[in-house]
Structures are given as structure tokens and as C-alpha cells.
Design an enzyme around this catalytic site. Structure first.
Site, PDB file in Angstrom:
ATOM      1  N   GLU A 288       0.816  -1.218   0.000  1.00  0.00           N
ATOM      2  CA  GLU A 288       0.000   0.000   0.000  1.00  0.00           C
ATOM      3  C   GLU A 288       0.849   1.268   0.000  1.00  0.00           C
ATOM      4  O   GLU A 288       1.972   1.266   0.499  1.00  0.00           O
ATOM      5  CB  GLU A 288      -0.876   0.015   1.258  1.00  0.00           C
TER       6      GLU A 288
ATOM      7  N   ASP B 222      10.717   5.349 -18.082  1.00  0.00           N
ATOM      8  CA  ASP B 222       9.266   5.207 -17.915  1.00  0.00           C
ATOM      9  C   ASP B 222       8.641   6.564 -17.623  1.00  0.00           C
ATOM     10  O   ASP B 222       7.788   6.698 -16.752  1.00  0.00           O
ATOM     11  CB  ASP B 222       8.975   4.217 -16.787  1.00  0.00           C
TER      12      ASP B 222
END
Ligand code: ACK
Length: 733
Positions: free
Chosen positions: A384, A496
Site C-alpha cells: 500500500e 518510464d
């Protein structure tokens, strides 16, 4: 003349009716009196209507770039009946926690000016860094000074960002000998952060093309190897995380003649004492380094002592391979062609045998007790992502983002997870996400970074479609380009770069994030396997990187062009729903994405430059930053938009009209994109077939009465998408 009429001169033929907002109750008036709250300037003719001050300007927006603020607004709804509306900018500097504000004073510069602005924009420069400002934009006209009423203004609150340090102003000479000159100086008045080092440039007077640069973490240096009886010119500048400040003015000092005594022989005892003190201090510093306490700047006592007693060491333990850095680096320059020795380069964490060593070399260890997790904000590849607060001893509490490593991880996952911190920790730039530190000594393992209130850029733009001015969008792009310039200077290739990997804060400052090596691409849902087995985000990647994995800063520039397209089109998906294979084919055949709607021509040209097939022909990030700076300084250069009709006809040229393959009728198509309400409008205006629809331009839509920007976008984008599918390509270069 009877009441309600006047005659300005006895020679006038007839009586005139009182102009608007004026009256007279008496007979034989030579002028009319203004109604309450209306005024007449002395220079206004009696035949002119009485006027009043304008209402407040509207929709003010700001764009903060380090210590400059650009404000833009739209004119007041009510000009008071006059054409001479202008604007005045009041500036207040506020200390946030005390709620006290004061006038900004004379050091702020207003471009083009503070008073009597005719245009609806202004730029304030030379503001203080990290300071809250309130700007009040007041509209005034020729009768404002006659009105005792309240000021009509709109106010904007902004917080400035980091700035480079101000120049060094005080430089003193120390020991001067026949071959050397010692100098000392004072820290700049406004360091705007922790000074990481100074750069001292010197050269023999009138020989500026051959100069020497010394870097020093101290505020003293000795320049050696000088010629006797010669004048040398010195300039000094400081560097913080925000970069270098400007050089100081020139200071000139002369070496002594060959046979003269050095200028400070009388000072030998003092120097002897200083050397002794220096040796003791050095011993203390080395003691700290060897004890390792500095490198564990967590919540413990030793580490807080480290932070308070030796602030300059935090940088060493946080980011640099300190033991390899000499305190002073020196390099000679001839005609300025040699690369600065102080430019740090990125170190690939893979080159470390033990990845844990890399993490601790580049990232601070934080004690888990310093972190309060508040809520989950997303899901990452390894666990998370949460928001929370970090309170380190002796420091202000900070909002932070916390990436966690889920339980049950493998050793490889742990290594890959922390790999990102080893990379991020090497960077120090206002447009790169800042690493606060890592938690590795307790579980869960965490990476703690600065908190970016607006989250990732693609989601943010989609949520705020059409809400920003062009200048704000260019400000975002400028930030991303500056971050990428820093990364390419460091020798780091991102691979990226995409809007989903940019984070944006509440000041709309964009920061590059998501660092990694192969991992980056594995965790990116956009990445697809190529025929050669690599995983690549096709839509964002340069052809040479797809074809033969040639990832360089030039391939990052290609991706940057795609990010520009994403930003200007508010988060649209590049190449829409085309398949990856079709994208590769179209790009290889020389097709490029068409301009987004309402895109300034200068920006689209820059995108096309980034998408040059020959990677050496693409601009460098430095050139991109300079270009965007130029556009921001001269906003009128952004007014020329890519011609709406050419934007569409580009797609069509040489490729025939849009077929009816996708939809059988105009109605079916409009229904499919939830724009069915316009079916009748299209039919009534002759757009009754899909072929006819293919010719629709944005101007046509506006003329037909499709006024909502969101609807215009939906229709134009759908048309483009269909055309792209049909021609299996995009704008031919
Ligand atoms: O678009 P978002 O809100 O922004 O959702 C993603 C999510 O976590 C998973 O990556 C958000 N996120 C990541 N890093 C940060 C950060 N430093 N500050 C704020 N949000 C972040 C991201």
C-alpha cells in the site's frame, strides 16, 4: 432648458437631454449632476454619461515558479461605463503561523509594471523563497479616485518555492603570497536552504578564457600556483539543493612580487593556533564519521545530536559517497569546454555487491516511531501507499507519503523495493520527488517521501479537464523538463517517463517520480512485452528503445514529448485505443500524434521535435527548459494555436474520407459518445452522413452552437480516434 435638459454653452442651438446616470432638477442648467455613486472627471465632456469605478477583476489564477509568480485574470464584469480600466497590484507578505501580513516593499519587481496595467496578466519576480504572499488585483478606471467607496479587488494567496541562494556579497582577502591568495567570505544573505558547497572561479585579470574553479564546503580557500605580482579576479557562488546562485561581483587581488615578504608574516602565531584548532575539529568530525552515528539520522539521541551539532554532515551521510569526496575539488578550464568536476553522477545500485549497503549509502534510516500513518492513498506494486506525518527530532513535522512493502515478501522483492530508494536518494532537485528516508530495521519496510497533495499528474489533469491556463500547463511542463535535465545531467535514464509517473503538489509543482531499473517497467501496467522479451510502455517509448532497447536521455526526450501531449490534452490516452502493435507500426511509418485541441503551435512544434526519428536530432532537456522559459516570459508567443482545421485535415490528407465502417449513421455515432442531443443539429446543417461528418472542424462545431468545451472535445476526439483507426496512422511527419 427645462429640468432634465442642459445647454453647455449659450452658443449651442438647442438643449440636450442629460446623459445617462445624470440629472438636473433646475431650469437653465449648463450641466447635469451625476447620480449617487456615479462620477464625472474634469476632463469628461458634459455630454458624456456619468460613470463609476469598475467591479473587481474575476477568475484570478496564479502560477508559481520558484520565486516568481505569474498572475492572470479576466476583466471585471462591470467596467463602470468607461474604457480606461487598468489594474493595480498590491502585494502583502504573510507569516503564516502568526497570521501577520506586511507590505512587500521595494525588492519585488513587477513585469511589466505594478500600476496602470492594461493587460490582464503580470509577473512578480525576486520574491522570497518559501514565503506566503497575498496579491490583490484591483481594477481602477478614470473615476476610481473620485469614489470614496471600497476598493474592488480579487486576491490570490500563493506560497513561493525553493530558490537558489542569493549572491555572496562580502569577500575578504587573507594571506597573500607570491604564488597564492587566500580568501574568506560570508554566507549569502538569503541562502534559501542548506548550502552544500561554494564554487570559486578565478583567473588572471584580462585572461578570462583560461580560468580555474575550486569547490569548497568551507567559506575559505587558498588559490595556489599563481604568478607573482599579478592581479587575479575571483567570483564565488553558493549551491543548495535548488542549484547554484549567481556569481558574486568580481573581486580583484594581487599576488606579491617575487622578493617581497608574504602579506601576513605577522600572523604566523594566529595561523598556528588555527591549525591546531582545525586538527582537533577534524579529529572530532572523523570520530563522528567512524562511529556511524551520523548515518543513522533517526529519532535516536545520537542521530539528533548529529543533526543539530553537525548540520553540514547530514548531506554527506544522506546522499554522497562522502569518503571518496575530497573537501576541495579543483579543475582547470580552457575556454570553458571541460565538464564541471562537481556534477555528481548517478551510481547504479546494482554495482553494489550488497544492496543493503547501497540503501544505507543513499537513504537515511528513519525510526518507525517518527512516522504516523494516516490513510491509504493507493496501491503500489509492493504494497500500500499511505499518507502520514514524519516528525524527526529538532525538525518541523512534515506531511509524507509512505510506500510499504507487504508482508511475506521475498528477498528479491525487498531488494527491488528498496532499490527505488537507493536511486531516489541520490537526487536532490526541486522537480524530483524527495526521499525523506527508509525504514528497514523494523517491519513493515517503508520508503518515506515528500507528500504531493494532488497525486499523480494524469489523474489530476483528467479530474480538472480544461481548468488551467496555457501558462499553468507550460509551468507544469517546465518543471518536468527541469527535473529531467537534472536526471540526464546525472547520467540517469528514466525509461518510464509518463504523466502517471509525475506527481503534482498543491502549488502545481510537478516532480518526476517512480525510479527503478528493470523493476520500473515490471510494475507499470502500461508496459507490454516486446518480441525480444523486454517489458516496455510502448506508447511512451522511442522507436529505437522498442526495437533494440537503446534507452538514452534522447529516448527520455521522446517520452517527454508524449508527456507534453498528455498534459495539453488533459490526460488523454496517447494514440487512444489503438493497439500497441498499430502504434509501433504507425510510428515506424512516420506518423505522429496530432496536436491536442487548442494547443499553442510552439508547444506542438516542440512535441514533434521530441519525436524525431533520429535521436540525435531531438532537443536536449536543457534546450527544452530554455525554450519553455522563453514561452513563459513571453506569454503572447503562446497565443498562436495549431489551426483547428489543419489539425483535423492533417489526419485526412491523402488518406481518403472517414468510412462508415464504425457507425452506420450520424445519430448512432453521436448516441455512442453520449452526444445524441446534437443529432438534429448535425442533420439540419447538412452533416447527415459519416463522410460529411469527417469534414467537421472545431470552428464548425462552434458555429453550429456546440459551445460547451467538454462537448467540443468529446466530438473532436471521437472523430480523430475514428480517423486514426481508419488510416491506421497519425499525422505524417
Ligand atoms: O494518483 P494518486 O493519488 O497519486 O494515486 C497514486 C498512489 O499513490 C499509488 O502510487 C499516490 N502517491 C504516490 N506517491 C505519492 C506522494 N509522494 N504524494 C502523494 N501521493 C502519492 C499516487
Amino acid at each position: 432648458c427645462r429640468p432634465g435638459f442642459f445647454k453647455a454653452s449659450p452658443h449651442s442651438q438647442s438643449c440636450s437631454k442629460c446623459p445617462p446616470h445624470s440629472y438636473t432638477n433646475e431650469e437653465a442648467s449648463t450641466s447635469c449632476v451625476c447620480e449617487k455613486d456615479y462620477f464625472r472627471r474634469e476632463s469628461d465632456p458634459p455630454t458624456m454619461a456619468c460613470t463609476r469605478p469598475p467591479s473587481a477583476p474575476r477568475n484570478a489564477i496564479s502560477n508559481v515558479n520558484e520565486t516568481s509568480v505569474f498572475l492572470e485574470w479576466i476583466p471585471p464584469a462591470d467596467t463602470g461605463g468607461r474604457k480606461d480600466v487598468s489594474y493595480y497590484i498590491a502585494c502583502k507578505k504573510c507569516i503564516s503561523h502568526a497570521g501577520v501580513c506586511e507590505e512587500c516593499g521595494g525588492q519585488v519587481r513587477y513585469l511589466p509594471r505594478q500600476i496602470g496595467l492594461k493587460n490582464t496578466s503580470v509577473m512578480m519576480v525576486d520574491l522570497l523563497a518559501h514565503t506566503n504572499y497575498t496579491f490583490e488585483i484591483e481594477a481602477v478606471n478614470g473615476v476610481s479616485s473620485l469614489s470614496p467607496g471600497i476598493r474592488q479587488y480579487v486576491s490570490v494567496n500563493v506560497t513561493t518555492n525553493q530558490a537558489a541562494p542569493s549572491p555572496v556579497t562580502i569577500v575578504k582577502k587573507g594571506k597573500i603570497a607570491k604564488n597564492s591568495i587566500s580568501l574568506s567570505w560570508q554566507e549569502p544573505d538569503r541562502p534559501n536552504g542548506i548550502i552544500l558547497e561554494y564554487e570559486i572561479k578565478y583567473f588572471e585579470k584580462d585572461q578570462e578564457t583560461s580560468y580555474t574553479i575550486i569547490k569548497s564546503k568551507e567559506t575559505t580557500i587558498t588559490a595556489e600556483g599563481l604568478k607573482p605580482a599579478s592581479v587575479y579576479v575571483f567570483q564565488i557562488r553558493a549551491r543548495t539543493a535548488a542549484g547554484y546562485g549567481v556569481f558574486s561581483r568580481r573581486f580583484e587581488f594581487e599576488t606579491t612580487p617575487v622578493f617581497a615578504a608574504s602579506s601576513d608574516e605577522s600572523q604566523i602565531p594566529i595561523i598556528a593556533v588555527s591549525v591546531t584548532v582545525g586538527v582537533i575539529l577534524l579529529a572530532v568530525v572523523i570520530g563522528f564519521l567512524l562511529s556511524g552515528s551520523c548515518c543513522e539520522c533517526g529519532c535516536g539521541r545520537a542521530s539528533s545530536l548529529c543533526a543539530v551539532a553537525h548540520p553540514s554532515l547530514i548531506w554527506r551521510c544522506g546522499y554522497s559517497k562522502a569518503k571518496q569526496d575530497p573537501e576541495e575539488e579543483k579543475m582547470h578550464f580552457h575556454n570553458g569546454h571541460i565538464k564541471l568536476p562537481g556534477v555528481r553522477t548517478y551510481i547504479d545500485p546494482h554495482t553494489y555487491e550488497d544492496p543493503n549497503q547501497a540503501v544505507h549509502e543513499f537513504a537515511k534510516e528513519i525510526e518507525a516511531s517518527c512516522i504516523t500513518i494516516e490513510r491509504v492513498i493507493g496501491a503500489g506494486e509492493f504494497g500500500e501507499v499511505c499518507s502520514g506525518r514524519l516528525k524527526l527530532p529538532g525538525k518541523r513535522e512534515l506531511p509524507v507519503a509512505i510506500k510499504t512493502l507487504k508482508v511475506g515478501y521475498t528477498e528479491k522483492q525487498r531488494r527491488d523495493f528498496l532499490g527505488e530508494a537507493s536511486i531516489m536518494g541520490q537526487f536532490d532537485h526541486p522537480n524530483i520527488i524527495h526521499l525523506e528516508g527508509v525504514v528497514t530495521k523494523s517491519k513493515p519496510v517503508m520508503i518515506v517521501t515528500e507528500y504531493m497533495e494532488n497525486g499523480s499528474l494524469d489523474t489530476f489533469l483528467k479530474k480538472n479537464d480544461g481548468q488551467f491556463t496555457v501558462i499553468q500547463l507550460v509551468g507544469m511542463l517546465r518543471g518536468i523538463a527541469a527535473g529531467m535535465k537534472y536526471l540526464s545531467d546525472m547520467g540517469y535514464v528514466h525509461r518510464d517517463l509518463a504523466a502517471r509517473n509525475i506527481l503534482i503538489n498543491s502549488n502545481l509543482v510537478c516532480k518526476v517520480s517512480d525510479f527503478g531499473l528493470s523493476r520500473v517497467l515490471e510494475d507499470d501496467p502500461e508496459a507490454a512485452y516486446t518480441t525480444r522479451g523486454g517489458k516496455i510502455p510502448i506508447r511512451w517509448t522511442a522507436p529505437e528503445a522498442i526495437a533494440f532497447r537503446k534507452f538514452t536521455s534522447a529516448s527520455d526526450v521522446w517520452s517527454y514529448g508524449i508527456v507534453m501531449w498528455e498534459v495539453v490534452s488533459y490526460g488523454e490516452r496517447p494514440y487512444w485505443e489503438m493497439t500497441n502493435q498499430d502504434v509501433i507500426k504507425a510510428v515506424e511509418e512516420g506518423y505522429r500524434l496530432p496536436s491536442p485541441m487548442d494547443c499553442p503551435a510552439a508547444l506542438y512544434q516542440l512535441m514533434l521535435d521530441c519525436w524525431q526519428k533520429d535521436r540525435n536530432s531531438r532537443p536536449k532537456f536543457e534546450e527544452i527548459v530554455n525554450m519553455l522559459d522563453k514561452l513563459i516570459r513571453n506569454p503572447s508567443s503562446l497565443k498562436t494555436l495549431v489551426n483547428a482545421s489543419s489539425r483535423v485535415s492533417n489526419l485526412l490528407s491523402d488518406h481518403g474520407p472517414l468510412g462508415s465502417g464504425a457507425y452506420r449513421s450520424v445519430g448512432e455515432w453521436l448516441e455512442a459518445i453520449k452526444m445524441g442531443r446534437y443529432t438534429e443539429l448535425f442533420m439540419e446543417n447538412g452533416y447527415s452522413s459519416m463522410d460529411a461528418v469527417a469534414q467537421v472542424t472545431l470552428e464548425d462545431l462552434r458555429r453550429l452552437g456546440v459551445t460547451l468545451v467538454g462537448h467540443q472535445k468529446k466530438i473532436m476526439n471521437s472523430l480523430q480516434e475514428m480517423k486514426v483507426q481508419l488510416i491506421n496512422g497519425m499525422v505524417p511527419l
